[in-house]
Design a protein around this motif. Structure first.
Motif, PDB file in Angstrom:
ATOM      1  N   UNK A   1      21.597  30.191  29.287  1.00  0.00           N
ATOM      2  CA  UNK A   1      20.828  30.137  27.759  1.00  0.00           C
ATOM      3  C   UNK A   1      19.433  30.607  27.839  1.00  0.00           C
ATOM      4  N   UNK A   2      18.978  30.631  28.975  1.00  0.00           N
ATOM      5  CA  UNK A   2      17.533  31.104  29.153  1.00  0.00           C
ATOM      6  C   UNK A   2      17.192  32.627  29.281  1.00  0.00           C
ATOM      7  N   UNK A   3      18.347  33.298  29.524  1.00  0.00           N
ATOM      8  CA  UNK A   3      18.319  34.745  30.005  1.00  0.00           C
ATOM      9  C   UNK A   3      17.555  35.284  28.819  1.00  0.00           C
TER      10      UNK A   3
ATOM     11  N   UNK B   1      35.073  41.374  37.157  1.00  0.00           N
ATOM     12  CA  UNK B   1      35.390  42.660  37.073  1.00  0.00           C
ATOM     13  C   UNK B   1      34.515  43.603  36.043  1.00  0.00           C
ATOM     14  N   UNK B   2      33.512  42.803  35.532  1.00  0.00           N
ATOM     15  CA  UNK B   2      32.537  43.329  34.415  1.00  0.00           C
ATOM     16  C   UNK B   2      31.203  43.834  35.231  1.00  0.00           C
ATOM     17  N   UNK B   3      31.014  43.323  36.320  1.00  0.00           N
ATOM     18  CA  UNK B   3      30.163  43.878  37.357  1.00  0.00           C
ATOM     19  C   UNK B   3      29.813  45.294  37.701  1.00  0.00           C
ATOM     20  N   UNK B   4      28.773  45.642  37.799  1.00  0.00           N
ATOM     21  CA  UNK B   4      28.494  47.057  38.089  1.00  0.00           C
ATOM     22  C   UNK B   4      28.759  46.965  39.935  1.00  0.00           C
TER      23      UNK B   4
ATOM     24  N   UNK C   1      25.239  43.644  28.831  1.00  0.00           N
ATOM     25  CA  UNK C   1      26.015  44.497  28.207  1.00  0.00           C
ATOM     26  C   UNK C   1      25.294  45.013  27.023  1.00  0.00           C
ATOM     27  N   UNK C   2      24.427  43.665  26.464  1.00  0.00           N
ATOM     28  CA  UNK C   2      23.812  43.766  25.256  1.00  0.00           C
ATOM     29  C   UNK C   2      22.494  44.491  25.519  1.00  0.00           C
ATOM     30  N   UNK C   3      21.696  44.588  26.946  1.00  0.00           N
ATOM     31  CA  UNK C   3      20.780  44.992  26.998  1.00  0.00           C
ATOM     32  C   UNK C   3      20.826  46.291  28.099  1.00  0.00           C
ATOM     33  N   UNK C   4      21.975  46.496  28.222  1.00  0.00           N
ATOM     34  CA  UNK C   4      22.244  47.915  29.076  1.00  0.00           C
ATOM     35  C   UNK C   4      21.431  47.634  30.614  1.00  0.00           C
ATOM     36  N   UNK C   5      21.692  46.539  30.980  1.00  0.00           N
ATOM     37  CA  UNK C   5      21.269  46.124  32.321  1.00  0.00           C
ATOM     38  C   UNK C   5      22.259  46.049  33.521  1.00  0.00           C
ATOM     39  N   UNK C   6      21.904  46.527  34.546  1.00  0.00           N
ATOM     40  CA  UNK C   6      22.819  46.368  35.901  1.00  0.00           C
ATOM     41  C   UNK C   6      23.165  45.025  35.975  1.00  0.00           C
TER      42      UNK C   6
ATOM     43  N   UNK D   1      29.355  33.967  35.236  1.00  0.00           N
ATOM     44  CA  UNK D   1      29.375  35.277  35.618  1.00  0.00           C
ATOM     45  C   UNK D   1      29.736  36.298  34.048  1.00  0.00           C
ATOM     46  N   UNK D   2      30.537  35.557  33.268  1.00  0.00           N
ATOM     47  CA  UNK D   2      30.918  36.265  32.076  1.00  0.00           C
ATOM     48  C   UNK D   2      29.517  36.164  31.065  1.00  0.00           C
ATOM     49  N   UNK D   3      29.033  34.899  31.103  1.00  0.00           N
ATOM     50  CA  UNK D   3      27.504  34.895  30.339  1.00  0.00           C
ATOM     51  C   UNK D   3      26.820  35.930  30.642  1.00  0.00           C
ATOM     52  N   UNK D   4      26.481  36.127  32.197  1.00  0.00           N
ATOM     53  CA  UNK D   4      25.742  37.097  32.384  1.00  0.00           C
ATOM     54  C   UNK D   4      25.912  38.588  32.076  1.00  0.00           C
ATOM     55  N   UNK D   5      27.458  38.780  32.213  1.00  0.00           N
ATOM     56  CA  UNK D   5      27.878  39.975  31.879  1.00  0.00           C
ATOM     57  C   UNK D   5      27.693  40.392  30.559  1.00  0.00           C
TER      58      UNK D   5
END
Length: 478
Positions: free
Chosen positions: A213-215, A285-288, A255-260, A247-251
């Motif tokens: 929630x702090x990302x 499965x959403x990880x790079x 995705x929102x910020x185009x980060x690896x 992991x889903x929340x981080x993914x």
């Protein structure tokens, strides 16, 4: 002397004797006939012993082998519950004898005629278990630390502006990670020149998971400070407590910020082989890129680590120099592994994994994970029911953190540190300790599927009944 040293007959004799010694060791540890798990001596005592041995000159090598066995920590003992290294399956050790004698490095295909194809098959298998499609693959490397660094270098090559390999970084780059992540992420960022500011550590919640929630808040602050965030690293699971990040929340954030998104699954990513526990890595499965150690939960000798990329072409972005003496072109050759790894002469580690798959199938990995994760939950129940023990957090993996609370003084930290030290010198169990929110906890990492609840009950009895007070010959700091 050289002719004799290379002799097939000498090898046959030496190897047969060593196999007998190792088989005896396995029998003695698994039956608990060997009571000592860790034959602890101080560093100075150990050094003095081996200096004396070395001064005696050449001697009986079988005696040397037996001494090594006797004086090593016995990972195959069911009461070994210490550091995160598996007791390898005996067959994997046999495969190691094969590969170490053949000694085929594998930077280039002609030196990895077997190991390069096997490595690709294993990488594709793991990619499928993660949930990646046919575009995914990767390679093996020597340990999670090296794999994580390689993944972040690929992230920089992909997400940083310009050609960093040729011209260096034109911006201040950063990576985001939870404060409970393995120290190698911090080390990798520093190796890459990110410095203190470039390692953005997010707080963890009461379960020691990343505060996702702090990302956004931390990202905006980093951007305002002139940093360009290129990646977020999620832990699956953390080293201290075995907690899995969401992991889903981080993914979603990446995705929102185009980060690896890189997932350090060195320890707990192996749950992709378990129907019962793979929900812990939902979103993987959403990880790079994903790191998974075979030598932690998958019973392979150290060091053996997979680094898997969702888009296999990304694995070729990390190192882009040419080496004409190794390969003739700069094409993305899957069979020339040196193009994608730090290592040039790399062990034939794929042979050990493939041997296990050939002999037992994937089911051996599933059974090991389910057994150890189940056992951790049973151990947590024992702790919860004991009046003199306190659980740090409900375990998600095979790592359980707890402490003894029946201290004669108010200093529980010193109390548990002393107990751990005494247990180490006693040698009948091997556990470690960690510090969580400034408090010292004992930490058990269940590694051996032959460990039983009876072993854990006896561990508890040993802990709560140990006399407090350090003997005069016990080192003050262990």
């Amino acid at each position: 002397m050289l002719t004799e040293a290379y002799s097939a007959d000498a090898f046959r004799a030496q190897a047969h004797l060593l196999v007998d010694q190792l088989a005896d060791y396995l029998q003695q540890t698994e039956s608990r006939q060997l009571e000592t798990v860790i034959p602890y001596h101080s560093p100075d005592e150990s050094l003095a012993f081996w200096r004396s041995d070395f001064a005696q000159g050449p001697g009986n090598v079988q005696t040397f082998f037996q001494t090594v066995i006797d004086q090593s920590t016995h990972l195959h003992h069911p009461r070994y519950m210490g550091h995160q290294v598996s007791p390898p399956l005996p067959l994997a050790a046999v495969a190691g004898l094969l590969t170490e004698l053949l000694n085929n490095g594998m930077a280039v295909y002609e030196m990895g005629l077997v190991s390069n194809p096997l490595e690709r098959i294993i990488s594709e298998l793991l990619a499928q278990r993660i949930g990646f499609d046919e575009q995914a693959s990767g390679f093996l490397t020597s340990g999670g630390t090296l794999a994580n660094l390689t993944a972040l270098l690929a992230a920089r090559a992909t997400k940083a502006p310009g050609d960093v390999w040729q011209h260096g970084s034109k911006e201040r780059l950063a990576v985001m990670v939870a404060s409970e992540a393995h120290y190698c992420i911090d080390r990798a960022a520093r190796i890459m020149g990110f410095g203190d500011e470039g390692i953005i550590k997010l707080p963890v919640n009461e379960r020691f998971q990343m505060r996702t929630d702090l990302l956004e808040t931390y990202y905006e602050q980093a951007t305002a400070n002139g940093l360009r965030v290129i990646a977020v690293v999620a832990s699956a699971c953390s080293t201290s407590t075995g907690a899995y990040d969401d992991i889903t929340a981080v993914a979603d954030f990446c995705s929102t910020h185009n980060l690896w998104l890189h997932v350090d699954g060195a320890h707990g990513g192996a749950v992709v082989f378990s129907e019962q526990y793979k929900h812990l890595v939902r979103g993987l499965d959403r990880a790079d890129s994903v790191t998974i150690d075979w030598h932690k939960m998958l019973m392979t000798p150290a060091l053996t680590t997979s680094l898997i990329f969702r888009r296999n072409e990304d694995s070729f972005r990390t190192f882009q120099q040419q080496a004409q003496y190794l390969w003739a072109s700069d094409a993305d050759d899957w069979f020339n592994s040196g193009k994608r790894t730090f290592e040039c002469t790399k062990l034939m580690m794929s042979v050990k994994i493939y041997a296990l798959l050939k002999a037992y199938g994937e089911g051996i990995f599933t059974e090991n994970i389910d057994t150890l994760y189940d056992l951790a939950r049973q151990f947590a129940d024992l702790i919860r029911q004991h009046p003199n023990l306190e659980l740090a957090v409900e375990p998600q993996s095979n790592i359980v953190c707890f402490r003894v609370t029946n201290a004669p003084t108010a200093d529980l930290n010193q109390h548990n540190t002393t107990i751990r030290r005494q247990l180490l010198h006693n040698g009948r169990f091997h556990i470690v300790q960690t510090t969580l929110h400034g408090q010292v906890y004992l930490r058990v990492s269940l590694r051996n599927p032959l460990t039983t609840l009876t072993d854990l009950e006896e561990l508890i009895d040993s802990l709560v009944n140990l006399l407090i007070g350090t003997s005069a010959n016990t080192p003050a700091n262990q």
